[in-house]
Motif scaffolding. Structure first.
Motif, PDB file in Angstrom:
ATOM      1  N   THR A 123       0.846  -1.193   0.000  1.00  0.00           N
ATOM      2  CA  THR A 123       0.000   0.000   0.000  1.00  0.00           C
ATOM      3  C   THR A 123       0.880   1.241   0.000  1.00  0.00           C
ATOM      4  OG1 THR A 123      -0.114  -0.002   2.425  1.00  0.00           O
ATOM      5  CG2 THR A 123      -1.879  -1.162   1.232  1.00  0.00           C
TER       6      THR A 123
ATOM      7  N   ASP B  35     -10.376  -0.626  -1.875  1.00  0.00           N
ATOM      8  CA  ASP B  35      -9.164  -0.538  -1.059  1.00  0.00           C
ATOM      9  C   ASP B  35      -8.764   0.909  -0.772  1.00  0.00           C
ATOM     10  OD1 ASP B  35      -8.792  -3.331  -0.846  1.00  0.00           O
ATOM     11  OD2 ASP B  35      -7.984  -3.382  -2.880  1.00  0.00           O
TER      12      ASP B  35
ATOM     13  N   HIS C 119      -8.828   3.767   1.727  1.00  0.00           N
ATOM     14  CA  HIS C 119      -9.034   3.853   3.170  1.00  0.00           C
ATOM     15  C   HIS C 119      -8.613   5.225   3.690  1.00  0.00           C
ATOM     16  CE1 HIS C 119      -9.933  -0.417   3.448  1.00  0.00           C
ATOM     17  NE2 HIS C 119      -8.835  -0.681   2.769  1.00  0.00           N
TER      18      HIS C 119
ATOM     19  N   PRO D 145      -3.890   1.175  -2.676  1.00  0.00           N
ATOM     20  CA  PRO D 145      -3.027   0.053  -3.083  1.00  0.00           C
ATOM     21  C   PRO D 145      -1.844   0.572  -3.897  1.00  0.00           C
ATOM     22  CG  PRO D 145      -5.046   0.062  -4.361  1.00  0.00           C
ATOM     23  CD  PRO D 145      -5.225   1.090  -3.286  1.00  0.00           C
TER      24      PRO D 145
ATOM     25  N   TYR E 211      -6.746   3.587  -9.455  1.00  0.00           N
ATOM     26  CA  TYR E 211      -7.263   4.350  -8.313  1.00  0.00           C
ATOM     27  C   TYR E 211      -6.987   5.844  -8.509  1.00  0.00           C
ATOM     28  CZ  TYR E 211      -8.800   0.645  -5.146  1.00  0.00           C
ATOM     29  OH  TYR E 211      -9.504  -0.383  -4.559  1.00  0.00           O
TER      30      TYR E 211
END
Length: 339
Positions: free
Chosen positions: A211, A228, A230, A245, A253
């Protein structure tokens, strides 16, 4: 006295904004955005190979030598780009090891495919053998794996067992057994070499984080397609520290966040002005527009003559804007090298 107090308050505020928010354990140095490219070329090259063999094109014509040249020329480019940074000796040693071993591997495969492999192609019937079809599936499975995890974690022994479970008889018998020999040798050598590299890597570097921590300029809208994502901390000025990630998944992302209008203020502790490398796949006629990005190098896709790879250097603070611009152009984001 009042003016002095206001000046001190302003300086303190500026220092607070410019100080990295990312914890020390999650920071990575800026030159790594360049030095990770040779590693990722060893994902891009197998991906091109997988597309090639899936189309049942002759392996004897695959440009192994051209990929060797591209690997070393790109290493020269990123080495030049990092000349002003402190020398990252460990990373350069690692690149030299993997680039040298890949050169040996591709050289041996080139010699084999141009001789015994070409004879097997000539003697083969019109349809691919079960071994060739299996090799194409394993090639794509391998690429899918190394986009997320190190190549040496791949289970080559399992791949070899699957190969030898195929029927031993059938049409194009010479090609079947020639492929069994070539693939078994490849899988066994990679299994052994991968085990050695894994031991050395874990002893030297430990386990890599999967990550990365990023600071965004605002809190993005919830998105079910980003499971994923967060959030970790929201700052008084609205910026948000989040965990995303790393590696392959970082690019989609980042694209999804950019399309919401979100911009990046830190990536792995690197501030808005830090350089950031990304590559795109474009038509051969494509040229970058007039913006603040630097064209680091271009590479033709040797098995796809209508496309090329373009390496651009942007800034962390400009990444969101660049991704939104590229989204409207006839290009494909290949990878963002997130340190």
């Amino acid at each position: 006295m009042r003016r002095l107090a206001l000046l001190i308050l302003l300086l303190v505020s500026l220092l607070a904004v410019s100080s990295p928010i990312t914890p020390d354990a999650n920071r990575r140095s800026e030159e790594q955005t360049f030095l990770t490219y040779p590693e990722w070329f060893l994902v891009h090259s197998p991906a091109e190979y997988a597309r090639y063999v899936t189309a049942d094109r002759p392996l004897s014509d695959f440009p192994f030598w051209g990929h060797i040249r591209q690997l070393w020329s790109s290493y020269a480019s990123v080495t030049e780009a990092t000349a002003s940074y402190p020398l990252n000796t460990g990373y350069h040693v690692m690149i030299l090891v993997i680039a040298s071993s890949t050169t040996i591997e591709y050289g041996l495969r080139l010699a084999y495919e141009r001789t015994l492999g070409r004879l097997g192609e000539w003697l083969r019937g019109p349809a691919p053998t079960a071994e060739e079809s299996y090799a194409a599936r394993i090639a794509q499975d391998y690429v899918n794996f190394i986009r997320v995890l190190p190549w040496y974690e791949y289970d080559f022994v399992r791949a070899m067992h699957g190969l030898w479970r195929l029927p031993a008889s059938g049409d194009s018998l010479f090609r079947k057994w020639e492929r069994r020999y070539a693939l078994s040798t490849e899988y066994l050598v990679k299994a052994g070499y991968g085990w050695l590299i894994k031991q050395a890597t874990q002893a030297s570097y430990g386990t890599e984080l999967l990550t990365t921590l990023v600071v965004l300029d605002r809190q993005p809208s919830p998105n079910a397609q980003l499971p994923d994502f967060h959030p970790l901390q929201t700052l008084p000025d609205g910026r948000q520290l989040v965990r995303l990630p790393r590696y392959e998944a970082f690019s989609p992302y980042a694209e999804a966040l950019a399309q919401q209008g979100t911009n990046f203020r830190e990536i792995a502790g690197n501030p808005p002005q830090a350089k950031l490398l990304l590559t795109i796949l474009t038509p051969v006629s494509w040229r970058p527009g007039s913006n603040q990005d630097q064209l680091l190098f271009e590479q033709p896709l040797l098995t796809e003559p209508t496309r090329k790879r373009v390496a651009l250097v942007t800034r962390v603070g400009l990444l969101g804007e660049r991704l939104r611009q590229l989204h409207s152009q006839p290009v494909e984001l290949e990878h963002i090298y997130d340190y």
